[in-house]
Design a protein around this motif. Structure first.
Motif, mmCIF file in Angstrom:
data_model
loop_
_atom_site.group_PDB
_atom_site.id
_atom_site.type_symbol
_atom_site.label_atom_id
_atom_site.label_comp_id
_atom_site.label_asym_id
_atom_site.label_seq_id
_atom_site.Cartn_x
_atom_site.Cartn_y
_atom_site.Cartn_z
ATOM 1 N N THR A 289 0.846 -1.189 0.000
ATOM 2 C CA THR A 289 0.000 0.000 0.000
ATOM 3 C C THR A 289 0.887 1.246 0.000
ATOM 4 N N GLU B 5 1.377 6.685 -6.711
ATOM 5 C CA GLU B 5 -0.011 7.104 -6.546
ATOM 6 C C GLU B 5 -0.661 7.363 -7.902
ATOM 7 N N ALA B 6 0.058 8.006 -8.811
ATOM 8 C CA ALA B 6 -0.480 8.265 -10.148
ATOM 9 C C ALA B 6 -0.731 6.958 -10.895
ATOM 10 N N GLU C 75 4.564 9.124 -8.102
ATOM 11 C CA GLU C 75 4.458 8.290 -9.297
ATOM 12 C C GLU C 75 3.654 7.023 -9.007
ATOM 13 N N ARG D 159 -1.434 4.055 -9.568
ATOM 14 C CA ARG D 159 -2.617 3.413 -8.949
ATOM 15 C C ARG D 159 -3.903 4.083 -9.427
ATOM 16 N N GLN D 160 -3.886 5.391 -9.527
ATOM 17 C CA GLN D 160 -5.092 6.095 -9.994
ATOM 18 C C GLN D 160 -5.408 5.749 -11.442
ATOM 19 N N ARG D 161 -4.373 5.684 -12.264
ATOM 20 C CA ARG D 161 -4.597 5.302 -13.677
ATOM 21 C C ARG D 161 -5.106 3.885 -13.780
ATOM 22 N N GLY E 103 -6.770 2.307 -11.467
ATOM 23 C CA GLY E 103 -8.145 2.305 -10.925
ATOM 24 C C GLY E 103 -9.151 2.857 -11.908
ATOM 25 N N SER E 104 -8.786 3.880 -12.663
ATOM 26 C CA SER E 104 -9.721 4.464 -13.624
ATOM 27 C C SER E 104 -9.832 3.615 -14.889
#
Length: 138
Positions: A39, A128-129, A126, A131-133, A135-136
């Motif tokens: 995490t 976090e970015a 990076e 993970r967001q990509r 996730g989306s």
């Protein structure tokens, strides 16, 4: 003082790896590649752990320099009282050399800690970015 130069060498090696885009230069990304389930909080804890010794060295070096300065001051003052000025200057040279070396070591490690802190923060951003990509996209 020796540790400061060891840390400088390790820092130079990591900077070279980062410049070349090698995985070894990106500690958190490498850890995430080995254990994809980490995490963001675990990666932050790993970053703090990786910085811990260098941060301690940055703070302890000046304290050790002060100790190394104070040790020869006793003999210097005794020599001054006895009128042995050559011994005074010799002891003062040791005292001031010790504090200068400690401050140089602290300066080196302080610089390394700050640059590595920035590198680790950039890696966390990076991750976090990524993970967001991911996730989306899902």
């Amino acid at each position: 003082f020796v540790h400061a130069f060891y840390a400088l060498g390790a820092f130079g090696w990591q900077a070279w790896q980062r410049h070349r885009g090698q995985a070894g230069g990106f500690e958190l990304m490498a850890a995430r590649a080995q254990r994809p389930g980490l995490t963001l909080t675990e990666l932050e804890a790993l970053a703090v752990k990786r910085m811990e010794f260098a941060r301690i060295a940055t703070r302890v070096a000046p304290m050790l320099g002060l100790v190394a300065t104070m040790i020869p001051m006793g003999p210097a003052l005794k020599a001054l009282a006895d009128g042995q000025f050559a011994d005074v200057s010799r002891n003062l040279m040791v005292a001031f050399s010790a504090v200068i070396l400690a401050l140089i070591a602290a300066s080196i490690t302080y610089w390394i800690v700050n640059v590595r802190r920035r590198w680790l923060a950039e890696e966390l951003l990076e991750v976090e970015a990524l993970r967001q990509r991911a996730g989306s996209a899902a």
